[in-house]
Design an enzyme around this catalytic site. Structure first.
Site, PDB file in Angstrom:
ATOM      1  N   ARG A  79       0.783  -1.242   0.000  1.00 60.10           N
ATOM      2  CA  ARG A  79       0.000   0.000   0.000  1.00 60.10           C
ATOM      3  C   ARG A  79       0.814   1.291   0.000  1.00 60.10           C
ATOM      4  O   ARG A  79       0.240   2.364   0.109  1.00 60.10           O
ATOM      5  CB  ARG A  79      -0.999   0.032   1.163  1.00 60.10           C
ATOM      6  CG  ARG A  79      -2.035  -1.050   1.073  1.00 60.10           C
ATOM      7  CD  ARG A  79      -3.254  -0.802   1.895  1.00 60.10           C
ATOM      8  NE  ARG A  79      -2.988  -0.521   3.291  1.00 60.10           N
ATOM      9  CZ  ARG A  79      -3.917  -0.130   4.147  1.00 60.10           C
ATOM     10  NH1 ARG A  79      -5.162   0.015   3.751  1.00 60.10           N
ATOM     11  NH2 ARG A  79      -3.625   0.102   5.397  1.00 60.10           N
ATOM     12  N   ASP A  80       2.139   1.229  -0.141  1.00 60.42           N
ATOM     13  CA  ASP A  80       2.924   2.461  -0.231  1.00 60.42           C
ATOM     14  C   ASP A  80       4.192   2.227  -1.055  1.00 60.42           C
ATOM     15  O   ASP A  80       5.295   2.586  -0.643  1.00 60.42           O
ATOM     16  CB  ASP A  80       3.273   2.979   1.163  1.00 60.42           C
ATOM     17  CG  ASP A  80       3.637   4.460   1.171  1.00 60.42           C
ATOM     18  OD1 ASP A  80       3.296   5.172   0.199  1.00 60.42           O
ATOM     19  OD2 ASP A  80       4.271   4.911   2.142  1.00 60.42           O
ATOM     20  N   VAL A  81       4.018   1.627  -2.232  1.00 66.61           N
ATOM     21  CA  VAL A  81       5.160   1.358  -3.110  1.00 66.61           C
ATOM     22  C   VAL A  81       5.574   2.673  -3.757  1.00 66.61           C
ATOM     23  O   VAL A  81       4.781   3.335  -4.416  1.00 66.61           O
ATOM     24  CB  VAL A  81       4.793   0.315  -4.190  1.00 66.61           C
ATOM     25  CG1 VAL A  81       5.979   0.064  -5.107  1.00 66.61           C
ATOM     26  CG2 VAL A  81       4.319  -0.978  -3.533  1.00 66.61           C
ATOM     27  N   ASN A  85      10.673   3.967  -0.750  1.00 65.87           N
ATOM     28  CA  ASN A  85      10.518   2.730   0.023  1.00 65.87           C
ATOM     29  C   ASN A  85      11.198   1.529  -0.622  1.00 65.87           C
ATOM     30  O   ASN A  85      11.044   0.408  -0.159  1.00 65.87           O
ATOM     31  CB  ASN A  85       9.038   2.433   0.262  1.00 65.87           C
ATOM     32  CG  ASN A  85       8.429   3.392   1.261  1.00 65.87           C
ATOM     33  OD1 ASN A  85       9.135   4.039   2.022  1.00 65.87           O
ATOM     34  ND2 ASN A  85       7.119   3.496   1.249  1.00 65.87           N
ATOM     35  N   THR A 119       0.911   7.384  -0.245  1.00 67.21           N
ATOM     36  CA  THR A 119       1.551   8.647  -0.579  1.00 67.21           C
ATOM     37  C   THR A 119       0.918   9.199  -1.848  1.00 67.21           C
ATOM     38  O   THR A 119       0.828   8.489  -2.856  1.00 67.21           O
ATOM     39  CB  THR A 119       3.063   8.436  -0.791  1.00 67.21           C
ATOM     40  OG1 THR A 119       3.612   7.843   0.396  1.00 67.21           O
ATOM     41  CG2 THR A 119       3.768   9.752  -1.069  1.00 67.21           C
TER      42      THR A 119
END
Length: 174
Positions: A79-81, A85, A119
Site C-alpha cells: 500500500r505504499d510502493v 521505500n 503517498t
C-alpha cells in the site's frame, strides 16, 4: 506481519525491542539508501544510477512485490510502493521496505477501508474512489516508481506548475 515475509528483495527484520516508552525495529544497514535518494538527492561525487542498475532495481522490486502477492500466506498488500521505500544494499540490489501501511489479505473479507492510506502521486485512482485496496494498488504504485526510475523525477512536483499544469508525473509523462 514483517516476519511473515522473508525474501531477498524484502527488508528483513533482524530484531525488535519494546519498552514502556519506545518501540524499536532493527533492520540491516542499507548502504546505498533509497532509489529516491540515488535519483535526486546525491551529494557531489556520488554515482548516478546507470541503466543496467536501474533495470536490476526494477526487477528486484518486482520480485519482492510478487512474493508478497503470490507466495505469502496470507498475502500482503504493501500500500505504499514508491522510490523512497525501495532501498538499495551495498550491491545496489533492490529491497522493498517500510511495511507501516501494509495489510494482510483475508480472502473471506472485503479489503475496503474507511481511510485511504499511502503517498499522494502513488495511490491508484480506484483505491482513492472506492477505498478498496488489492494487489492492483501495489502494481499502480510500482508503475509510478518505474516512471520515477526512468525519468529521475518525483511523482508529485509542484515546480512543474511554473512551466505546465501537470503536477503529477503520470500526467506529465502522458
Amino acid at each position: 506481519m514483517i516476519s511473515v515475509a522473508v525474501h531477498r528483495n524484502l527488508l528483513r527484520l533482524i530484531g525488535f525491542c519494546t519498552t514502556p516508552t519506545e518501540r524499536l525495529l532493527v533492520y540491516p544497514f542499507m548502504e546505498n539508501l533509497s532509489v529516491a535518494y540515488r535519483l535526486r538527492e546525491l551529494k557531489p561525487g556520488e554515482p548516478v544510477l546507470d541503466w543496467p542498475t536501474r533495470k536490476r532495481i526494477a526487477l528486484g522490486a518486482a520480485r519482492g512485490l510478487e512474493y508478497l502477492h503470490e507466495h505469502c500466506n496470507p498475502k500482503i498488500i504493501h500500500r505504499d510502493v514508491k522510490a523512497a521505500n525501495v532501498l538499495l544494499d551495498e550491491d545496489f540490489e533492490a529491497v522493498v521496505g517500510d511495511f507501516g501501511l501494509a495489510k494482510l489479505v483475508d480472502v473471506r473479507r472485503t479489503n475496503v477501508t474507511t481511510q485511504v492510506r499511502g503517498t499522494m502521486g502513488h495511490i491508484a485512482p480506484e483505491y482513492l474512489s472506492t477505498g478498496k485496496s488489492s494487489e492492483r494498488t501495489d502494481v499502480f504504485g510500482y508503475g509510478i516508481m518505474l516512471l520515477e526510475l526512468v525519468t529521475g523525477q518525483r511523482a508529485i512536483d509542484f515546480s512543474r506548475l511554473e512551466e505546465e499544469d501537470d503536477v503529477l508525473l503520470l500526467d506529465h509523462v502522458r
